[in-house]
Every structure is written in C-alpha cells, then in structure tokens.
Design a protein around this motif. Structure first.
Motif, short mmCIF file in Angstrom:
data_model
loop_
_atom_site.label_atom_id
_atom_site.label_comp_id
_atom_site.label_asym_id
_atom_site.label_seq_id
_atom_site.Cartn_x
_atom_site.Cartn_y
_atom_site.Cartn_z
N VAL A 32 4.76 -2.33 -11.47
CA VAL A 32 4.95 -1.41 -10.96
C VAL A 32 5.84 -0.57 -11.77
CG1 VAL A 32 4.83 -2.28 -8.58
CG2 VAL A 32 7.03 -2.29 -9.83
N MET A 56 8.99 2.11 -4.61
CA MET A 56 8.22 1.20 -5.51
C MET A 56 8.67 -0.07 -6.04
SD MET A 56 5.73 3.13 -8.47
CE MET A 56 6.87 3.40 -9.49
N ASP A 72 1.56 -2.66 -0.77
CA ASP A 72 0.86 -1.61 -0.57
C ASP A 72 0.91 -0.96 0.71
OD1 ASP A 72 0.16 -1.39 -3.37
OD2 ASP A 72 -2.05 -1.78 -2.95
N LEU A 88 4.68 0.72 1.32
CA LEU A 88 4.58 1.81 0.65
C LEU A 88 4.04 2.87 1.40
CD1 LEU A 88 4.11 0.56 -3.03
CD2 LEU A 88 6.26 1.35 -1.99
N GLU A 89 2.67 2.70 1.66
CA GLU A 89 1.87 3.63 2.56
C GLU A 89 2.53 4.04 3.78
OE1 GLU A 89 -1.79 1.83 2.84
OE2 GLU A 89 -2.47 2.11 0.96
N LYS A 141 2.18 4.90 -4.74
CA LYS A 141 1.91 3.55 -5.38
C LYS A 141 2.21 3.69 -6.65
CE LYS A 141 -1.50 2.10 -2.32
NZ LYS A 141 -3.19 1.66 -2.20
N LYS A 142 2.35 5.13 -7.44
CA LYS A 142 2.69 5.30 -8.71
C LYS A 142 3.84 5.87 -9.34
CE LYS A 142 -2.30 4.89 -10.18
NZ LYS A 142 -3.47 5.59 -10.82
#
Length: 447
Positions: A193, A399, A406, A409-410, A434-435
């Motif tokens: 990450v 993050m 994932d 985070l979603e 995610k970024k």
C-alpha cells in the motif's frame, strides 16, 4: 491515537491548488492525531504568499492534545536551547519510541513540570507558546493537568510490560511465531500500500519492542511516559490503563515514506539505502530549519553509514529504574520560536455540534480535515454550513491500517459517501479507496 496513519501535508499548498487564497485562512483539523500537518504547513509557509493561518484542532482523546502540545514545544524550541540534530532526535524519540534515553526522559519530565504550570495558568502559557489557544472545558483542562502530572511523577509505568501484554492479547496463538507474523504484515500489506521505505529490521524491531527509531550510538532504557492512556487520580498517585495506541503500522508513515531528496529514496538490489527512520530524521530536520530560518534547507549528513541494508540483533529491552530521572530541577524554558501570523487553537469536540448555532463560524473554514476514525462526528449539513466558498474538504483514507483488506476499505469508502450525501454543493475529486491516501472535495464551488 498518538500518531497519524497518513503522510504529512502542506495544507496551504493544498488550498493553493484550489485557487487564489485570501489574506487569512482558517483550517479545521478533526482527529489529526498529531501535529504533522501543522508542522509541515508552518515550515513551508515561506514558499507561498505571506498570509495569516489559523489552525483549529479538535481531538476526542485528550492524551493526544497533551502529546501535540509537547511535540510543538520541542519542535519550536530556539536553536540556543536545542540544536537542530538534538531537537530532531528528541522529537523522534518522544514521538515514536516506547523507551527513550535517560536524557530524553529527563527532558520530558522538565517539560511536564512546565506544562502543569501552563495548563493552570494560561497567561504563563502565552509567554512561552504565544501562538497556542486552549478553548477547552474546565474538566478537560483538569484532565490534561493530571496527564502532565503523571509525566513528571515517579509512579510506576513499565511500558515494556504494557506493550508485551497487549501484544500477547492481539496475536493470541501467533505470539510464539510473532517475528514471522510481523514480516508477513510488512511484506504482504505495508509494502503493497505504499510503505516500501520501511525496512524489515526497523519494522519488526518496533513491533517486538515498541521502539521505532534507533541509532547506533544510543541506548534506550527509560519509559516514555507521554504514551500513557486514561490517567485517573488515585490519592497522591495515579491509576492508568498503560498504552492503548497503534501496534500494527507504527510512526513511520507520517514523515518517513517520502522525501524531497531522491537520494534518501534510492533502492539497490531490492533493498533501501536508507530506512524510514533516516527519511523521518531528514524531513524533520528540514521542517525545523525552515521554521527557524524561513529559507530553503540544505541537508548536511552527520553519518556516511547507510542503515537500510543493516540487520539488527533482536534483544529484550527492559526499563531500568534509577533516581537519576527523579532528581530533575525545575527549569524555566525560553520562549518558543515566534510563529508570525500563525495561531493554533485546541477546541472541544462539543464544538462540532455547536458550530451549527454559532454564526461566526458559518462560511468560516477554508479547509476542513477529518481523520478516518472521526467520521462518527461528521455531519454533512454542519460541514456545508461552516465551509467557506470553494472550501476544501480532506478525509483520511484507512489504507495504512494494516488489518484492513479490500473489503474493509470498500466499506469505509461506502460509509464516507453516505456521510457526504447531505452535502449538496460539492465537487468530487477522483478518489480510489485502494490507492489514494486522501479523499478530496471542493465545497460550494468548483475549480
């Protein structure tokens, strides 16, 4: 709780991307966890137009307020009081190490005595830190006083025991193979990450001992009492809950992942030439120099040894108690570096609800910053009410919470969007949960 999990930002530069700035800007930071954004913004003011900056900081955890006051005091000590290298290392040890050198423990105790006087006499605080305003309730100031009194007390605080007990509870049956678990978290999550600058030896050493920043010429042996949580008076002594902060990510993200000097980010044969510790020290020395001198910093190495490839011998660290730290003479510190046109205001969390009824805060904040764990305090209609025209809203992503995958985070991104639904006039800046480290929105206008 004691450090942020996102890199430091120059908030004036963030606002500058949003158009021409007014002569005075007001920045609200809710749940920033530490003073990283304040330090970087103040340090790099000379790169932008000279305007007045008012910071309004809201923290639900008062230990975080106490720690920020301490770190601001250290960072803004005049050069004749603390030299640049010494100041940087004192700051790093107090910021990220559960154990510190005896000299640092002694310094913490001296500052704690002074903060007890400051918190009970705001006029005295103005003589030492004139840029600080405490808009806190009396019970909150009383709590801060107890925290500072514990810092300078001789009450038992074995931080190694606190760290180990929490580690055993967190890892469970994986405790016996903890070094493998630490390396898995580093390589399979942290590096993926954006934490490639964090080296294996420094991360596993921190996870095992709570000591993040180490140097060859120093040895730590005293508990860092500024990491205590939930201090409660108990007669002439204090009860507390030990250490309740982060034990997965560490203090590397805030200052240690990026650097203006590309040499510090160099990699060879898949290994870093420098540790996140070295990058942190390089960045903090730059910030402190820029604050003091208002000019560009030219780095000078104090060692030619590159520790990125080094392997540390894991040893068991212990708290060594002695009378040395207990016998500290109360010493009045000198006035901090003068921050021209800068004010830092600490406010109660209750203000987040009261803003709705205070007209002087309507259309007031040019930038509003929310920590990822403070979304429960986020009320879209209030945020829209207090934001200025073309105000910028920044929300931390999770993050760098290493336990998140994932799916989590979603879910965080979905929760954030639900909170934002009440804000009608906003422009979304593209954000990938995610970024991207931060989600950004322009309120009441567009670019």
């Amino acid at each position: 709780m004691f450090w942020g999990l996102t890199p430091a930002l120059d908030l004036q530069a963030e606002l500058k991307e949003n158009g021409k700035l007014p002569e005075e800007i007001n920045i609200l930071i809710v749940g920033g966890a530490d003073c990283r954004h304040v330090l970087k913004t103040v340090a790099q003011r000379y790169r932008h137009e000279n305007i007045k900056i008012n910071f309004y900081i809201i923290e639900a955890v008062l230990e975080s307020v106490a720690k920020q006051l301490l770190l601001l005091n250290v960072a803004l000590q005049p050069e004749e009081e603390l030299g640049l290298v010494q100041k940087t290392r004192y700051f790093m040890e107090l910021y990220g190490n559960m154990l510190v050198r005896p000299a640092v423990a002694k310094y913490l105790k001296m500052r704690a005595y002074e903060f007890v006087e400051m918190i009970t006499n705001l006029d005295y605080m103005k003589t030492i830190m004139p840029f600080i305003n405490l808009d806190l309730k009396y019970r909150e100031r009383d709590y801060l006083e107890n925290v500072f009194k514990f810092w300078c007390s001789s009450d038992e605080f074995d931080v190694c025991d606190c760290w180990d007990r929490r580690m055993r509870k967190t890892l469970g049956i994986r405790y016996d193979t903890k070094m493998g678990a630490f390396e898995w978290d580093l390589h399979m999550r942290f590096h993926s990450v954006g934490g490639m600058q964090v080296c294996t030896q420094e991360y596993t050493h921190w996870r095992a001992t709570g000591v993040a920043f180490v140097w060859l010429e120093s040895e730590v042996s005293k508990s860092n009492r500024s990491f205590v949580s939930a201090v409660i008076p108990n007669g002439e002594k204090f009860a507390h809950c030990g250490y309740l902060g982060d034990m997965e990510t560490g203090p590397f993200v805030t200052y240690g992942l990026d650097c203006e000097d590309p040499e510090y980010l160099r990699r060879s044969n898949g290994l870093n030439a420098h540790r996140a510790t070295d990058v942190t020290e390089r960045n903090l020395r730059q910030y402190f120099y820029e604050i003091q001198n208002n000019e560009e910093y030219v780095h000078q190495k104090i060692s030619d040894i590159n520790m990125g490839h080094a392997t540390f011998v894991q040893t068991e660290l212990k708290v060594i108690e002695s009378k040395e730290v207990g016998e500290v003479k109360k010493k009045k510190s000198k006035k901090c570096v003068n921050l021209e046109n800068v004010e830092i205001n600490f406010m109660s969390t209750s203000n987040l609800k009261l803003f709705r009824h205070k007209e002087n805060y309507h259309n007031f904040f040019n930038l509003i910053y929310f920590g990822s764990t403070y979304l429960k305090y986020f009320e879209g209609d209030v945020i829209e009410m207090i934001a200025s025209e073309k105000g910028l809203l920044l929300i931390e992503n999770q993050m760098f919470v290493l336990s998140h995958r994932d799916k989590q985070l979603e879910e965080f991104g979905k929760n954030m969007q639900e909170k934002l639904e009440l804000i009608k006039s906003k422009v979304d800046i593209p954000f990938d949960v995610k970024k991207d480290v931060y989600a950004k929105f322009v309120l009441k206008g567009d670019f």
